[in-house]
Scaffold this motif. Structure first.
Motif: not given
Length: 354
Positions: A56-60, A299-302, A305-307, A324-327
Motif C-alpha cells: 500500500g505504501g509503495e503504491t502511494i 488514473s495515477g493510483a490505478l 497499483g498495477l505496477q 501488467i505492461q500489456i494490460i
C-alpha cells in the motif's frame, strides 16, 4: 439541451471506466490462453495493495511522480499543447534538486528542503520554457522540440553527474538528511516501504492545476488560447506569451516529479543510460484521467497499483510481470479508441430509451 449536454458528459466520463474494464478483461483472456488464473492474479493485486501495508505504501509512493508527470501532460493538453518532454523535464528537476541539496547541505532543513524542491521545479520550468519559446517565436512544433529536449536532458544529466557530482556506484552522493522527504514514521506505518512526504506535494499540485486553470483569469486565457489561438488573438490575448507560460508551468509539474524521486524515493540520482519511463507513463495517466486534476490523481493510483501489485501477481499466481505492461497498454489503446466506445455507449443509450 441541458439533458443532451449531461448525457454527453456522462458518456465522456464512462470512456475511461469502460477502457479500464476492457483492458482488464482482455488481460484476463490472455492469462487464460497461456494457462494462468486471472481471478487469482487480480485478487493478489487487490489484496496486496489494500491488505498489506508495505505494498500500500509503495503504491502511494509510485503514485507521486506519476501524478506529477500526468499533471504536466494534462496542463499542456488543456492549453492546446502536447508536451512529450515531461521525461526530460523530470530528469532535469531530479538532478537540480539533488545538486541543490548537496551544494547547500549546510543549510537548516526548514530552508534546504523547500529550496531543493523549488530548484527541481525551476529546472523543469526551464526545460519547458525552451520548447515554448521555440513554438511561440519560431513556430517549431512542440512535439519535435520536446522530444529532442528529452535526449538533451538524458545525456546532460549523465555528463554533469560524471564530471561534477560523481561517487561510487555511478551516481551522485546521497543528499543530506536536511533535504530529505523520507519519513521513518511513514516507513514504520507501512512496514518498511519508501513512502515519503512527497505525497503532500502531489496533492498541492493537483489543487494548484485546478485553481490556475479554472479559478484565475490567466487560466481562462491559457485555455482559450488552447481552444482557438486565432480567436484569442482577435480578443486581444497574447498568444505567444501564453504558449510559453503554458509549457513553463507544465515543466514545473514535471520537475517537481523528478524532485520527489531525488529527495524522497532514492535520495540521489544515478547516471541513466536510458529514460526512466515516468514521463512517458505520465502521458497515459493524463489520457486516462481525461486531462483533469482529479482524473489524473485517480488514473495515477490505478497505474501505480498495477505496477506495484504486479510484483505479487507474479509470486502468488505465477503470472509474468510483463503482462501488467500489456494490460496498461491495452487500457491506453481503449482510451485512444474513445470514439468507438462513445459510439457504442450512444447506441446502447438510444436503445434503452426505445
Amino acid at each position: 439541451m441541458n439533458r443532451l449536454l449531461k448525457k454527453v458528459d456522462w458518456i465522456n466520463l464512462l470512456i475511461p471506466v469502460v477502457s479500464v474494464v476492457l483492458g482488464l478483461l482482455c488481460g484476463a483472456i490472455i492469462m487464460l490462453i497461456i494457462g494462468y488464473n486471472p481471478l487469482l492474479a487480480y485478487q493478489s493485486i487487490v489484496e496486496s495493495i489494500f491488505l498489506q501495508p508495505y505494498y500500500g505504501g509503495e503504491t502511494i509512493r509510485a503514485m507521486i511522480p506519476l501524478v506529477l508527470a500526468g499533471l504536466a501532460v494534462a496542463f499542456a493538453f488543456r492549453t492546446g499543447l502536447f508536451n512529450i518532454g515531461v521525461e526530460g523535464q523530470l530528469m532535469a528537476g531530479w538532478l537540480a534538486s539533488v545538486a541543490c541539496a548537496i551544494i547547500f547541505g549546510h543549510l537548516p532543513k526548514v530552508v534546504l528542503l523547500p529550496l531543493s524542491i523549488l530548484a527541481g521545479g525551476a529546472a523543469g520550468a526551464l526545460w519547458g520554457y525552451i520548447p515554448g519559446l521555440l513554438k511561440a517565436k519560431f513556430k517549431v512544433h512542440e512535439v519535435i522540440s520536446t522530444i529532442m529536449m528529452n535526449y538533451i536532458a538524458l545525456y546532460s544529466t549523465a555528463y554533469i553527474i560524471k564530471n561534477f557530482l560523481y561517487t561510487e556506484g555511478e551516481r551522485t552522493p546521497t543528499i543530506p538528511h536536511a533535504a530529505s522527504l523520507a519519513s521513518p514514521f511513514l516507513a514504520n506505518l507501512t512496514q518498511g516501504s519508501r513512502l515519503h512526504w512527497g505525497f503532500i506535494v502531489a496533492i498541492i499540485a493537483v489543487l494548484a492545476m485546478w485553481f490556475i486553470l479554472w479559478k484565475t483569469p490567466k487560466g481562462y486565457e491559457l485555455r482559450a488560447v488552447g481552444f482557438s489561438p486565432d480567436a484569442s488573438k482577435y480578443a486581444g490575448m497574447n498568444v505567444s506569451r501564453n504558449i510559453i507560460l503554458s509549457l513553463t508551468i507544465s515543466g514545473v509539474f514535471a520537475g517537481l516529479g523528478g524532485a520527489m524521486e531525488g529527495l524522497g524515493t532514492y535520495q540521489y540520482m544515478t547516471i541513466n543510460s536510458a529514460f526512466t519511463g515516468i514521463g512517458f507513463n505520465g502521458i497515459a495517466v493524463a489520457l486516462l484521467g481525461l486531462n483533469t486534476p482529479v482524473g489524473v490523481l485517480l488514473s495515477g493510483a490505478l497505474f501505480a497499483g498495477l505496477q506495484t501489485g504486479g510484483l505479487t501477481m507474479q509470486s502468488v499466481a505465477g503470472v509474468p510481470v510483463e503482462l501488467i505492461q500489456i494490460i496498461i497498454a491495452l487500457i491506453i489503446f481503449f482510451v485512444g479508441s474513445g470514439y468507438v466506445i462513445k459510439w457504442a455507449l450512444g447506441r446502447l443509450s438510444r436503445k434503452g430509451h426505445k
